[in-house]
Write an enzyme that holds these catalytic residues in place. Structure first.
Site, short mmCIF file in Angstrom:
data_model
loop_
_atom_site.label_atom_id
_atom_site.label_comp_id
_atom_site.label_asym_id
_atom_site.label_seq_id
_atom_site.Cartn_x
_atom_site.Cartn_y
_atom_site.Cartn_z
N THR A 43 0.82 -1.22 0.00
CA THR A 43 0.00 0.00 0.00
C THR A 43 0.85 1.26 0.00
O THR A 43 0.45 2.27 -0.57
CB THR A 43 -0.94 0.00 1.21
OG1 THR A 43 -1.80 -1.15 1.13
CG2 THR A 43 -1.80 1.24 1.26
N SER A 80 1.43 -7.43 -0.42
CA SER A 80 2.10 -8.43 0.42
C SER A 80 1.32 -9.73 0.54
O SER A 80 1.86 -10.73 1.00
CB SER A 80 2.39 -7.85 1.80
OG SER A 80 1.21 -7.60 2.53
N ASP A 115 -0.35 -6.46 4.98
CA ASP A 115 -1.12 -7.69 5.19
C ASP A 115 -0.27 -8.81 5.78
O ASP A 115 -0.71 -9.54 6.67
CB ASP A 115 -1.74 -8.17 3.88
CG ASP A 115 -2.94 -7.32 3.46
OD1 ASP A 115 -3.45 -6.56 4.31
OD2 ASP A 115 -3.34 -7.41 2.29
#
Length: 351
Positions: A43, A80, A115
């Protein structure tokens, strides 16, 4: 001047560069610590047009020029949730190479999606042996969002990586001006910028305007695992406890020859009848079973009696490790041994 070279490595195409004093993105003093940034996507690099590259990411944080001399490379460009164990091995190899080839590097920053950040950080903590800090950071908001948190997190991470007090502390995760140890940190919220926490210990430090402040000294760390020559990590699954859980992951592990399974048990170590039966079958087939908890904090142990650890069953305890981290430790430990006594010692030592 920007010096840049490219090469092909285990992760694919790497772009490696040096932002020197006259660089168009960052003007840096040679008196500052040298910090190497390895970008993997996530992100922090996400925008409406796709994942941006490391140069654009760094260009969005001009204050870095006051913190460190930055060298950089693009190792991956994925969310991820797409990171693989093979990527872990290659990333650890790159970090080892950076430290081996440049004694002047103060530390490494890895930008990563949130994540699976806690898993990657813990894996690196287990296998990177250099005392210099490796700091993993990311963002909860995309790079083009209003109030994007990525630039502040990257700046804080670089400050920690360049701080001599961060040496010997293992891999650290820096998010929202908090410094967390890889063994303890978890992603505790799906969306908030204060998503990361260390339920068992609290953050080890904070990043303040005046500098990095560590709240406690560095504890002795177990020696790193030597993965030289390891081409692939053993396959380990997770079986989740819920009312009526049949133990499907345990069954698949038994049938497919998987090396191990972590059980995300109820409370501090209870499982369903179906799981208990499948655990027995898995153990009979030589599958290593580790008991963790789905709760999120606290020890996994058979404190109620009649559960996994009783009756002479050879099930390992994950200690305070959550299921995903217990899986990481088991994957790494199985590259070294399959002796249950030695595996039990490893889990006691590292969890």
């Amino acid at each position: 001047m920007r010096v840049e070279r490219c090469f092909y490595g285990p992760l694919g195409f790497f772009a490696v560069g040096l932002l020197a004093m006259a660089a168009p993105v960052l003007a840096q003093s040679s008196d500052l610590p040298r910090v190497h940034v390895i970008a993997t996507g996530g992100t922090i690099a996400s925008s409406a047009s796709g994942l941006i590259g490391v140069e654009q990411l760094l260009a969005g944080v001009p204050a870095l020029r006051d913190v460190a001399q930055i060298t950089f490379e693009q190792a991956l460009r994925v969310g991820s949730s797409r990171v693989t164990p093979e990527d872990w091995l290659a990333l650890a190899g790159r970090i080892d190479a950076v430290f081996r080839d440049d004694p002047q590097v103060a530390g490494v920053v890895v930008t990563h999606g949130t994540d699976s950040m806690e898993e990657t950080a813990f894996f690196l903590d287990l296998v990177v042996g250099d005392a210099r800090p490796v700091v993993v950071t990311g963002a909860m908001r995309s790079a083009d969002a209003v109030g994007a948190d990525g630039p502040a997190n990257l700046l804080s991470a670089a400050r920690v990586a360049g701080d001599p007090a961060a040496r010997g502390r293992g891999v650290l995760v820096v998010m929202n001006d908090e410094v967390h140890e890889a063994r303890f940190v978890v992603k505790a919220h799906t969306l908030r910028v204060q998503a990361f926490a260390s339920p068992e210990s609290g953050p080890v430090g904070t990043v303040e305007a005046e500098g990095v402040r560590f709240r406690r000294g560095s504890a002795p760390r177990p020696g790193p695992f030597d993965l030289s020559g390891v081409q692939a990590l053993p396959e380990v699954g997770i079986d989740y406890s819920f009312i009526g859980a049949p133990g499907d992951a345990l069954r698949r592990a038994t049938e497919s020859g998987m090396s191990g399974v972590v059980v995300a048990a109820f409370g501090s170590g209870r499982v369903s009848e179906g799981q208990a039966a499948e655990i027995g079958r898995a153990l009979n087939e030589g599958v290593v079973v580790v008991l963790s908890s789905r709760v999120g904090s606290g020890l996994a142990r058979d404190e109620y009696g009649g559960g996994l650890a009783s009756g002479g069953r050879n099930v390992l305890s994950a200690g305070i490790l959550n299921p995903q981290k217990a899986r990481v430790l088991l994957m790494v430990a199985l590259t070294q041994t399959r002796d249950m006594g030695e595996l039990a010692r490893i889990f006691l030592h590292y969890s």
